[in-house]
Scaffold this motif. Structure first.
Motif, PDB file in Angstrom:
ATOM      1  N   LEU A   1      40.904 143.511  73.378  1.00 27.16           N
ATOM      2  CA  LEU A   1      42.058 143.595  74.274  1.00 27.16           C
ATOM      3  C   LEU A   1      42.224 142.366  75.164  1.00 27.16           C
ATOM      4  O   LEU A   1      43.307 142.101  75.653  1.00 27.16           O
ATOM      5  N   LEU A   2      41.142 141.626  75.381  1.00 27.86           N
ATOM      6  CA  LEU A   2      41.198 140.489  76.303  1.00 27.86           C
ATOM      7  C   LEU A   2      40.749 139.188  75.642  1.00 27.86           C
ATOM      8  O   LEU A   2      40.301 138.267  76.319  1.00 27.86           O
ATOM      9  N   ALA A   3      40.888 139.101  74.322  1.00 28.47           N
ATOM     10  CA  ALA A   3      40.413 137.928  73.592  1.00 28.47           C
ATOM     11  C   ALA A   3      41.076 136.657  74.103  1.00 28.47           C
ATOM     12  O   ALA A   3      42.293 136.607  74.291  1.00 28.47           O
ATOM     13  N   ASP A   4      40.234 135.662  74.353  1.00 29.08           N
ATOM     14  CA  ASP A   4      40.686 134.324  74.733  1.00 29.08           C
ATOM     15  C   ASP A   4      41.480 134.267  76.033  1.00 29.08           C
ATOM     16  O   ASP A   4      42.257 133.341  76.240  1.00 29.08           O
ATOM     17  N   CYS A   5      41.304 135.251  76.896  1.00 33.99           N
ATOM     18  CA  CYS A   5      42.040 135.209  78.168  1.00 33.99           C
ATOM     19  C   CYS A   5      41.169 135.619  79.344  1.00 33.99           C
ATOM     20  O   CYS A   5      41.681 135.915  80.417  1.00 33.99           O
ATOM     21  N   GLY A   6      39.852 135.653  79.140  1.00 34.32           N
ATOM     22  CA  GLY A   6      38.991 136.073  80.229  1.00 34.32           C
ATOM     23  C   GLY A   6      37.577 135.569  80.057  1.00 34.32           C
ATOM     24  O   GLY A   6      37.279 134.801  79.141  1.00 34.32           O
ATOM     25  N   ALA A   7      36.720 136.018  80.970  1.00 35.99           N
ATOM     26  CA  ALA A   7      35.330 135.570  80.952  1.00 35.99           C
ATOM     27  C   ALA A   7      34.418 136.649  81.511  1.00 35.99           C
ATOM     28  O   ALA A   7      34.829 137.483  82.323  1.00 35.99           O
ATOM     29  N   LEU A   8      33.183 136.601  81.062  1.00 30.41           N
ATOM     30  CA  LEU A   8      32.103 137.420  81.601  1.00 30.41           C
ATOM     31  C   LEU A   8      31.011 136.441  81.987  1.00 30.41           C
ATOM     32  O   LEU A   8      30.540 135.674  81.155  1.00 30.41           O
ATOM     33  N   GLY A   9      30.649 136.438  83.264  1.00 32.41           N
ATOM     34  CA  GLY A   9      29.638 135.489  83.711  1.00 32.41           C
ATOM     35  C   GLY A   9      28.764 136.072  84.792  1.00 32.41           C
ATOM     36  O   GLY A   9      29.118 137.073  85.430  1.00 32.41           O
ATOM     37  N   GLU A  10      27.622 135.448  84.988  1.00 29.70           N
ATOM     38  CA  GLU A  10      26.726 135.882  86.050  1.00 29.70           C
ATOM     39  C   GLU A  10      27.378 135.589  87.400  1.00 29.70           C
ATOM     40  O   GLU A  10      28.018 134.563  87.579  1.00 29.70           O
ATOM     41  N   ALA A  11      27.180 136.533  88.319  1.00 26.48           N
ATOM     42  CA  ALA A  11      27.742 136.396  89.661  1.00 26.48           C
ATOM     43  C   ALA A  11      26.754 136.983  90.655  1.00 26.48           C
ATOM     44  O   ALA A  11      26.625 138.204  90.746  1.00 26.48           O
ATOM     45  N   GLY A  12      26.052 136.127  91.354  1.00 28.47           N
ATOM     46  CA  GLY A  12      25.053 136.616  92.295  1.00 28.47           C
ATOM     47  C   GLY A  12      23.994 137.413  91.572  1.00 28.47           C
ATOM     48  O   GLY A  12      23.342 136.918  90.659  1.00 28.47           O
ATOM     49  N   ASP A  13      23.855 138.673  91.942  1.00 30.65           N
ATOM     50  CA  ASP A  13      22.851 139.529  91.297  1.00 30.65           C
ATOM     51  C   ASP A  13      23.482 140.480  90.290  1.00 30.65           C
ATOM     52  O   ASP A  13      22.981 141.563  90.038  1.00 30.65           O
ATOM     53  N   GLY A  14      24.592 140.082  89.704  1.00 29.42           N
ATOM     54  CA  GLY A  14      25.267 140.931  88.727  1.00 29.42           C
ATOM     55  C   GLY A  14      26.136 140.106  87.794  1.00 29.42           C
ATOM     56  O   GLY A  14      25.792 138.984  87.427  1.00 29.42           O
ATOM     57  N   TRP A  15      27.269 140.678  87.447  1.00 23.51           N
ATOM     58  CA  TRP A  15      28.194 140.079  86.493  1.00 23.51           C
ATOM     59  C   TRP A  15      29.610 140.129  87.041  1.00 23.51           C
ATOM     60  O   TRP A  15      29.971 141.043  87.764  1.00 23.51           O
ATOM     61  N   ALA A  16      30.420 139.163  86.634  1.00 22.67           N
ATOM     62  CA  ALA A  16      31.840 139.153  86.977  1.00 22.67           C
ATOM     63  C   ALA A  16      32.655 139.163  85.691  1.00 22.67           C
ATOM     64  O   ALA A  16      32.380 138.392  84.774  1.00 22.67           O
ATOM     65  N   VAL A  17      33.628 140.051  85.641  1.00 16.42           N
ATOM     66  CA  VAL A  17      34.569 140.111  84.523  1.00 16.42           C
ATOM     67  C   VAL A  17      35.918 139.681  85.075  1.00 16.42           C
ATOM     68  O   VAL A  17      36.412 140.274  86.049  1.00 16.42           O
ATOM     69  N   THR A  18      36.488 138.653  84.494  1.00 13.05           N
ATOM     70  CA  THR A  18      37.806 138.193  84.910  1.00 13.05           C
ATOM     71  C   THR A  18      38.679 138.000  83.676  1.00 13.05           C
ATOM     72  O   THR A  18      38.180 137.666  82.595  1.00 13.05           O
TER      73      THR A  18
END
Length: 124
Positions: free
Chosen positions: A43-60
């Motif tokens: 659903l979000l191919a090529d338009c977002g990211a999953l990355g480490e953020a502090g002590d967790g993860w960020a989905v944008t």
């Protein structure tokens, strides 16, 4: 013909999110080659990211969506809210009609996405 909207997602996830859930998010973001047993497209191919953020993860993510895609996105957005560990309503992003100045929040409450009133009316 369905109206289009700009959807922006931003969700912080705790470090305890399991490897299987992270793999699913990577697939949804187009960052993984395949998904076991699934025929659907990410659903979000090529338009977002999953990355480490502090002590967790960020989905944008940021992409254009059509109102007829709301049901498919419901499961993903509710799942993100569940993974966040936040109790109660969670703003997972925003939705805006291209050309409009103001965006409206995308809220997950009690296991359901509250699509902005004007957008939800378009789907009916």
């Amino acid at each position: 013909m369905s109206d289009t909207y700009e959807m922006t997602l931003s969700v912080l996830l705790p470090s305890g999110v399991g490897a299987g859930e992270l793999a699913e998010l990577q697939w949804q973001l187009g960052q993984a080659d395949h998904r076991c047993g699934a025929a659907a497209e990410p659903l979000l191919a090529d338009c977002g990211a999953l990355g480490e953020a502090g002590d967790g993860w960020a989905v944008t993510a940021h992409r254009e969506i059509r109102a007829d895609e709301f049901p498919a996105l419901d499961t993903l957005l509710v799942g993100l809210a569940r993974l966040s560990g936040v109790q109660g309503p969670l703003v997972v992003g925003q939705l805006r009609r291209p050309g409009d100045g103001a965006a409206e929040p995308l809220v997950v409450r009690r296991g359901a996405v509250e699509w902005p009133s004007g957008a939800a009316a378009q789907e009916r």
